[in-house]
Motif scaffolding. Sequence first.
Motif, mmCIF file in Angstrom:
data_model
loop_
_atom_site.group_PDB
_atom_site.id
_atom_site.type_symbol
_atom_site.label_atom_id
_atom_site.label_comp_id
_atom_site.label_asym_id
_atom_site.label_seq_id
_atom_site.Cartn_x
_atom_site.Cartn_y
_atom_site.Cartn_z
ATOM 1 N N LEU A 74 0.851 -1.193 0.000
ATOM 2 C CA LEU A 74 0.000 0.000 0.000
ATOM 3 C C LEU A 74 0.887 1.243 0.000
ATOM 4 C CD1 LEU A 74 -2.355 1.915 0.808
ATOM 5 C CD2 LEU A 74 -2.081 1.117 3.131
ATOM 6 N N ASP A 104 -3.207 5.344 -3.664
ATOM 7 C CA ASP A 104 -4.343 6.257 -3.896
ATOM 8 C C ASP A 104 -3.966 7.300 -4.932
ATOM 9 O OD1 ASP A 104 -4.503 5.628 -0.648
ATOM 10 O OD2 ASP A 104 -6.437 5.646 -1.698
ATOM 11 N N TYR A 148 -6.429 3.041 -5.984
ATOM 12 C CA TYR A 148 -7.673 2.907 -5.203
ATOM 13 C C TYR A 148 -8.627 4.030 -5.641
ATOM 14 C CZ TYR A 148 -4.454 0.508 -1.932
ATOM 15 O OH TYR A 148 -3.521 -0.310 -1.344
ATOM 16 N N ARG A 162 -15.809 13.622 3.010
ATOM 17 C CA ARG A 162 -15.397 12.940 1.777
ATOM 18 C C ARG A 162 -16.286 13.246 0.579
ATOM 19 N NH1 ARG A 162 -12.386 7.340 3.178
ATOM 20 N NH2 ARG A 162 -11.350 7.989 1.249
ATOM 21 N N LYS A 202 -14.609 2.281 -5.190
ATOM 22 C CA LYS A 202 -14.817 2.347 -3.737
ATOM 23 C C LYS A 202 -15.863 3.398 -3.427
ATOM 24 C CE LYS A 202 -10.998 5.612 -2.891
ATOM 25 N NZ LYS A 202 -9.643 5.768 -2.347
ATOM 26 N N HIS A 203 -16.408 3.340 -2.177
ATOM 27 C CA HIS A 203 -16.224 2.351 -1.116
ATOM 28 C C HIS A 203 -17.525 1.559 -1.047
ATOM 29 C CE1 HIS A 203 -13.718 5.908 -0.255
ATOM 30 N NE2 HIS A 203 -12.872 5.092 0.321
ATOM 31 N N MET A 246 -13.235 -1.995 -3.347
ATOM 32 C CA MET A 246 -12.826 -1.802 -1.962
ATOM 33 C C MET A 246 -14.058 -1.719 -1.076
ATOM 34 S SD MET A 246 -10.697 1.306 -0.187
ATOM 35 C CE MET A 246 -9.203 1.053 -1.125
ATOM 36 N N PHE A 249 -16.209 1.259 5.230
ATOM 37 C CA PHE A 249 -16.075 1.093 6.684
ATOM 38 C C PHE A 249 -17.433 0.893 7.363
ATOM 39 C CE2 PHE A 249 -11.681 1.817 7.110
ATOM 40 C CZ PHE A 249 -11.276 2.917 6.383
ATOM 41 N N ASP A 281 -11.099 -1.846 3.185
ATOM 42 C CA ASP A 281 -10.509 -0.538 3.381
ATOM 43 C C ASP A 281 -9.649 -0.623 4.643
ATOM 44 O OD1 ASP A 281 -11.830 2.860 3.098
ATOM 45 O OD2 ASP A 281 -9.805 2.080 3.334
ATOM 46 N N TRP A 282 -8.833 0.328 4.830
ATOM 47 C CA TRP A 282 -7.824 0.360 5.890
ATOM 48 C C TRP A 282 -8.349 -0.164 7.224
ATOM 49 C CZ3 TRP A 282 -3.108 3.306 5.245
ATOM 50 C CH2 TRP A 282 -2.326 3.340 6.398
ATOM 51 N N MET A 313 -6.296 -5.160 4.239
ATOM 52 C CA MET A 313 -5.410 -4.009 4.243
ATOM 53 C C MET A 313 -5.074 -3.595 5.666
ATOM 54 S SD MET A 313 -6.070 -0.142 2.796
ATOM 55 C CE MET A 313 -6.597 -0.581 1.152
ATOM 56 N N TRP A 419 -6.118 13.766 -0.884
ATOM 57 C CA TRP A 419 -5.663 12.710 -1.793
ATOM 58 C C TRP A 419 -4.804 13.251 -2.922
ATOM 59 C CZ3 TRP A 419 -5.497 8.492 0.633
ATOM 60 C CH2 TRP A 419 -6.520 8.102 1.501
ATOM 61 N N GLU A 487 -10.919 12.536 4.233
ATOM 62 C CA GLU A 487 -11.245 11.487 5.203
ATOM 63 C C GLU A 487 -11.183 12.023 6.622
ATOM 64 O OE1 GLU A 487 -9.172 7.792 4.837
ATOM 65 O OE2 GLU A 487 -10.261 6.909 6.524
#
Length: 736
Positions: A74, A104, A148, A162, A202-203, A246, A249, A281-282, A313, A419, A487
Amino acid sequence: MSNHNTTQTQQAQSRKDIDLNGLIKQMTLDEKIAQLIQLAVPFYEGAVGAGQITGPMESLGITEETVHNSGSVLGMAGAQDVINVQRTHLSNNRHGIPLLMMADIVHGFKTIFPVPLAIGCSWDMELAELSAAIAAKEAAVSGVHVTYAPMVDLVRDPRWGRVVESTGEDPYLNSLYARAFVRGFQGSDLAGDMDKVAACVKHFAAYGAAEGGRDYNTVDLSDRQMREFYLPAYKAALDEGCEMVMTSFNTVDGVPATGNSKLMRKLLREEWGFDGILISDWGAVKELIAHGIAADESEAALKAIKAGVDIEMMTSCYVSHLSELVASKEVNEELIDEAVLRILKLKHKLGLFDNPYRAADPKREAEVVFCDEHRDSARELAVKSCVLLKNDGALPLSADRKIALIGPFAKNSDVLGPWSWTGSKDAAVTMEAGMRNRLGDAAELLVAEGCGIESATEEQWQEALAAATAADIVVLALGEHSDMSGEAGCRADIRLPGIQLELIRKIKALGKQVVAVLFNGRPLDLHGIYEDADAILEAWYPGSEAGSAVAALLFGDANPSGRLTMSFPYSVGQVPVYYNAYNTGRPQGAPDAQVRYVSQYLDIPNEPLLPFGFGLSYSEFAYSEASLSSETMTESDQLKVTVKITNTGSVAGVETVQLYVRDLSGEVVRPVKELKDFRKVELQPGESSVVEFVLTEQQLRYYHSDLAHESDAGAFVAFAGPNSKTNAALPFKLIK
Ligand code: GLC
């Protein structure tokens, strides 16, 4: 193994057919499980125990052996670094399985384009695709294999940080952008085109519907709402061939997406037929514990692998627990094999078994990255992404008037937006640089910051007031710090910070004309700006060419053409406010509506300050002669909607003519308007054009209460106009 200079054709031709299933059979269970973990860059630079993993390496049960067998990285970019890490990795990997390099690259690599919410306002799919293609080319030559992106979450709540990464509140438009970005990133021959990278939509899913606009918060929607509004853009990306998905959350109907088998197995893989890589996702796998559907990391691993998550991830539930889950027969090893096969297939498709360095090339990187041609494209898209929100005649500026440029964004290079980690703020064109370049050395441009984003000194005030007093007209460069969106960048008060509103008041009190230019990542509550500024240009975060694009618009070298794809609320109290809403049983202004007992606020209007589709121009466009080819249509008919547009202004300009439809009699309630098509029309002063849209029965279909996607006979209204509020109503009937 060929070196990383092999030509594209040679690579495509020389690709040897590898028996991936045979390779999997040769791998131990631990080697297979290690393919499913994705770690951050520091793990591959030997920074054992460091890095962005949530906790020290040892506590995560990640051994050096795990790292040597891991499947992907990543956040790595840079041709030579990638070559070095890949070479070291392969020397430690028994099977010679290369790493996938993921990062990203959302709106540009080194050449940063406007943020996606800005690109969304361009209504220009070709330029959107080009921005992704340039991002892919710069990323690929720098060693990236997968981005991503695109983020296609539908958004309705500007409190959510976001929204800046989305293209707005309309499913149809978001779907067009999803396709355009995937085409740009992947092209039509990902295997053979070394200037492309695999995309990861995503997401998944409905991350933008977080309650309260608070990041990572609960999402709870009906299946119908999901399918009508939130899912179409992901499906469009996959229909365009997007290689990866992806997880999001958030919960979806009570189950976190990353452990949600109904969403991932039943819908994504079985109904939609997606057999590509699904990546968490993370930390979202381990977060199943905090969500409360996993007692520990073992159960988190169990639920995620059963939901079909192939790559974990940034946490280590898989590497720490999957082998014991297989031993206890709670997890069938076949689930792991299918995940590994998907990962190996993408590596093979990218040609990494033949050339693990793919397009990574330090020499070419130096030529391609941030080149003039790419910056020209970034400037063009920035010009088309800005939206003129108000103009009482203060714009365009005249170069022979003395101008003061004042505000926290007068000199500020924070114009790339969230980003943009691979970009360079220092290389960005600031407002001051853009305006000085445009004016030339002869002209005098007075510049003063006046205040910071959230604070000011007396000296700053005095400097600004002096500059404003000496000027004929003031350009105020205002906005949010880029960390105030993106984010976890959520705000409950979406006005500009108070110190900036005070700056406007002070400058306005001098009696000067004021032009406000806004650098922000969300629709703002414009109280304190809208009434005081004589003109307002929404610039969002325009990217590397910010100052030159904004200057071109301010001086009329370019004519603003952006149109909002997310409503600007009257105030945060209205949120969520969006154009494609339902009418309710007590709409304000209905024929028999009462004064009080209707759907309303006592203290603010229902309508947003600025609606979806809104945007001004230096031209004036008049609409006339709207008509339908018939007042009825059948399933096999096509209904033609025509409207005449005339440029009654004095400068050439581009109008985005929008077609909306309302279904007056659904089996379920239907939005008061739905965007069905649009056309960008460039007109010289005095020129007219007749735009013709074609409506088909397919465009009238929607999800019924039983989730059947079909149309109903009955009454409809077509609307053609400049935005979602102002348009000619054309009633028609669908006959079945
Ligand atoms: C972040 C973001 C996601 C990003 C990922 C990798 O948490 O939610 O959009 O792609 O981690 O950086």
